[in-house]
Design a protein around this motif. Structure first.
Motif, short mmCIF file in Angstrom:
data_model
loop_
_atom_site.label_atom_id
_atom_site.label_comp_id
_atom_site.label_asym_id
_atom_site.label_seq_id
_atom_site.Cartn_x
_atom_site.Cartn_y
_atom_site.Cartn_z
N PRO A 50 0.65 -1.06 0.08
CA PRO A 50 0.31 -0.16 -0.08
C PRO A 50 0.92 1.27 -0.05
CG PRO A 50 0.13 -1.05 2.45
CD PRO A 50 0.76 -1.63 1.33
N GLY A 51 2.15 1.42 0.36
CA GLY A 51 3.17 2.22 -0.23
C GLY A 51 4.11 1.65 0.60
N GLY A 52 5.26 3.59 0.64
CA GLY A 52 6.82 2.71 1.13
C GLY A 52 6.82 2.64 2.58
N TRP A 53 8.14 2.25 2.72
CA TRP A 53 8.77 2.47 4.59
C TRP A 53 9.30 3.45 5.34
CZ3 TRP A 53 5.43 -0.26 7.47
CH2 TRP A 53 5.37 -1.73 6.64
N ASN A 54 9.34 4.31 5.73
CA ASN A 54 10.22 4.99 6.35
C ASN A 54 11.32 4.32 6.07
OD1 ASN A 54 7.93 7.01 5.91
ND2 ASN A 54 7.40 6.11 8.00
N ASP A 55 12.18 5.52 6.59
CA ASP A 55 13.81 5.37 6.98
C ASP A 55 14.70 6.49 7.68
OD1 ASP A 55 16.45 3.99 6.93
OD2 ASP A 55 16.57 3.78 4.99
N PHE B 158 13.56 3.39 19.97
CA PHE B 158 12.74 1.92 19.08
C PHE B 158 11.12 2.20 19.68
CE2 PHE B 158 11.11 -1.94 20.13
CZ PHE B 158 12.54 -2.85 18.46
N ASN B 159 10.50 2.98 20.38
CA ASN B 159 9.04 3.41 20.15
C ASN B 159 9.05 4.36 19.21
OD1 ASN B 159 8.66 2.16 22.48
ND2 ASN B 159 8.99 3.62 24.06
N MET B 160 10.01 5.35 19.14
CA MET B 160 8.92 6.39 17.55
C MET B 160 9.49 5.15 16.39
SD MET B 160 8.41 8.71 17.25
CE MET B 160 8.48 10.55 18.67
N TRP B 161 10.48 4.55 15.87
CA TRP B 161 11.23 3.94 15.40
C TRP B 161 9.86 3.34 14.65
CZ3 TRP B 161 14.24 7.58 15.53
CH2 TRP B 161 15.73 7.64 14.89
N SER B 162 9.34 2.09 15.85
CA SER B 162 8.59 1.80 15.14
C SER B 162 7.07 2.63 14.86
CB SER B 162 7.90 0.55 17.07
OG SER B 162 8.94 -0.11 17.07
N MET B 163 6.65 3.48 15.50
CA MET B 163 5.29 3.76 15.15
C MET B 163 5.60 4.97 14.03
SD MET B 163 3.21 4.38 17.74
CE MET B 163 2.83 5.77 17.79
N LEU B 164 6.72 4.64 13.20
CA LEU B 164 6.90 5.12 12.17
C LEU B 164 7.13 4.88 10.89
CD1 LEU B 164 9.77 8.28 12.97
CD2 LEU B 164 7.42 8.59 12.82
N ALA B 165 6.98 2.96 11.34
CA ALA B 165 6.79 2.18 10.34
C ALA B 165 8.50 1.85 9.74
CB ALA B 165 5.59 2.17 9.42
N ALA B 166 8.98 2.00 10.67
CA ALA B 166 10.39 2.53 10.17
C ALA B 166 11.36 0.83 9.81
CB ALA B 166 11.33 3.32 10.66
N LYS B 167 12.54 0.37 9.59
CA LYS B 167 12.90 -0.30 8.88
C LYS B 167 14.21 -0.24 10.88
CE LYS B 167 14.02 0.06 4.84
NZ LYS B 167 15.43 0.50 3.87
#
Length: 178
Positions: free
Chosen positions: A5-10, A41-50
């Motif tokens: 559905p879309g891309g992933w943040n990095d 770690f929480n913030m990366w998870s909220m952003l749907a990041a690798k």
């Protein structure tokens, strides 16, 4: 070939324990606190990041290892809906200090309560204006789960407050239909 559905943040690598800072004359090392590492770690998870870690896992403290292997927070990061989280409230823009971030999941919502004031523990509220951004009916009861305590926290509707969040720390909750 990608068909999602879309891309992933990095936003880049997660800093595990040490951040190397150097100038031309002398290298320096600054250590992240446990709270700062877990918040990242929480913030990366909220952003749907690798979730790419920038250090040797064999050198992790027990706390750091627990942070990077939490299956409930990793599930938020890797949620199949693939929607990025966003900031619902910011310090100074609501009646509550700190920030609340929200991310829609395929089976509920993740909320991140972040104390960014750096000086004292604070209570952080997702009030009715914050809650409205989830689209959850304020009269509908939802179950609340603390993803770090691995503990159900009861149910609520229309708002939620996390008490005594330490400086630079964050609390991640998952809301599901009651």
């Amino acid at each position: 070939m990608y068909s999602g559905p879309g891309g992933w943040n990095d936003p880049g690598l997660m800093i595990a324990g040490l951040l190397s800072l150097s100038d031309k004359d002398q290298p320096a090392t600054t250590e992240l606190t446990d709270a700062q590492g877990r918040t990242q770690f929480n913030m990366w998870s909220m952003l749907a990041a690798k979730l790419i870690i920038s250090a040797d896992p064999r050198t992790f403290s027990a706390y750091t290892n627990e942070t990077y292997t939490n299956p409930e927070v990793i599930a938020v990061d890797q949620d199949p809906l693939g929607k990025q989280g966003r900031r619902f409230t910011a310090a100074g823009n609501s009646t509550s200090p700190g920030e609340v971030w929200g991310r829609q999941l395929h089976n509920g919502w993740a909320l991140l309560f972040f104390n960014n004031n750096g000086t004292k523990a604070i209570d952080i509220e997702c009030n009715s204006a914050c809650w409205a951004q989830t689209g959850i009916n304020p009269n509908q009861k939802v179950n609340v789960r603390d993803l770090w305590k691995h503990q159900d926290m009861g149910s609520t509707n229309g708002s939620y407050t996390v008490r005594s969040v330490e400086p630079d720390a964050s609390v991640m909750l998952k809301l599901t239909a009651a």
